[in-house]
Motif scaffolding. Structure first.
Motif, PDB file in Angstrom:
ATOM      1  N   ARG A   7      30.902  32.726  30.452  1.00 37.63           N
ATOM      2  CA  ARG A   7      31.078  33.900  31.303  1.00 37.63           C
ATOM      3  C   ARG A   7      32.388  33.803  32.076  1.00 37.63           C
ATOM      4  O   ARG A   7      33.161  34.766  32.162  1.00 37.63           O
ATOM      5  N   GLU A   8      32.676  32.626  32.628  1.00 42.18           N
ATOM      6  CA  GLU A   8      33.916  32.439  33.384  1.00 42.18           C
ATOM      7  C   GLU A   8      35.138  32.607  32.486  1.00 42.18           C
ATOM      8  O   GLU A   8      36.127  33.236  32.878  1.00 42.18           O
TER       9      GLU A   8
ATOM     10  N   GLU B  46      37.420  37.631  43.253  1.00 37.51           N
ATOM     11  CA  GLU B  46      36.012  37.253  43.377  1.00 37.51           C
ATOM     12  C   GLU B  46      35.856  35.877  44.033  1.00 37.51           C
ATOM     13  O   GLU B  46      34.866  35.186  43.817  1.00 37.51           O
TER      14      GLU B  46
ATOM     15  N   LEU C  22      40.814  39.230  33.060  1.00 35.29           N
ATOM     16  CA  LEU C  22      41.761  39.299  34.174  1.00 35.29           C
ATOM     17  C   LEU C  22      43.191  39.065  33.690  1.00 35.29           C
ATOM     18  O   LEU C  22      44.132  39.701  34.185  1.00 35.29           O
TER      19      LEU C  22
ATOM     20  N   THR D 285      35.368  34.350  29.728  1.00 38.42           N
ATOM     21  CA  THR D 285      35.480  35.764  29.367  1.00 38.42           C
ATOM     22  C   THR D 285      36.081  36.558  30.512  1.00 38.42           C
ATOM     23  O   THR D 285      36.991  37.379  30.310  1.00 38.42           O
ATOM     24  N   GLU D 286      35.605  36.319  31.710  1.00 36.20           N
ATOM     25  CA  GLU D 286      36.130  37.029  32.867  1.00 36.20           C
ATOM     26  C   GLU D 286      37.603  36.696  33.082  1.00 36.20           C
ATOM     27  O   GLU D 286      38.420  37.580  33.373  1.00 36.20           O
TER      28      GLU D 286
END
Length: 163
Positions: A41-42, A100, A49, A44-45
């Motif tokens: 998930r990290e 975030e 970005l 992909t994020e």
């Protein structure tokens, strides 16, 4: 028939040990899978970005090549800021707050040179510089379990609007 005392206790201990070992193995697999999903998930994020950094650079190019892209010093890290009141992106040398609270994003501009066929050269040659093209590298960094992780994308921008 002779009965051996304690045989049922040994069976119970062995069975309990096998069940406990199996549960421990299952728990370990679930924890490892959870960690892998979190890392995915990290990553992909961070990739999104980094892609957004390229897209913001394209937006700035469209808004004014000379003011926003051509004037940037090669090899220096730049950061984006967004003014919500005017809905305008800008680029500067002051780092933006962590996205975030986790990810830090920067872009770097490099000069580009072209060979006799007008193809981009792998190694920059000042004699063949193309003043209307820049290489943009968007980098996103974050820390996970004490280790620095990085996502990086590169693209070439050209002054297509001659502005």
């Amino acid at each position: 028939m002779e009965k051996k005392a304690g045989f049922g206790v040994i069976e119970t201990v062995i069975a309990s040990a096998l069940i406990a070992g199996s549960l421990w193995a299952l728990l370990s697999v679930f924890l490892l899978a959870g960690s892998a999903v979190s890392l995915a998930r990290e990553r992909t994020e961070a990739a999104f970005l980094a892609e957004e950094g390229i897209e913001i650079s394209r937006h700035l190019r469209d808004a004014g090549w000379n003011a926003n892209i051509a004037s940037l010093a090669p090899g220096q890290d730049y950061y984006f800021s967004f003014d919500a009141n005017s809905s305008v992106w800008s680029i500067g040398t002051l780092p933006e707050p962590p996205i975030e609270g986790v990810f830090s994003r920067s872009v770097r501009v490099e000069r580009v040179s072209r060979d006799a066929n007008f193809d981009i050269e792998a190694v920059y040659n000042p004699a063949n510089e193309d003043p209307e093209t820049r290489k943009i590298a968007s980098k996103v960094e974050w820390t996970r379990k004490g280790a620095l992780k990085t996502a990086r994308l590169e693209a070439y921008l050209t002054d297509i609007f001659d502005n």
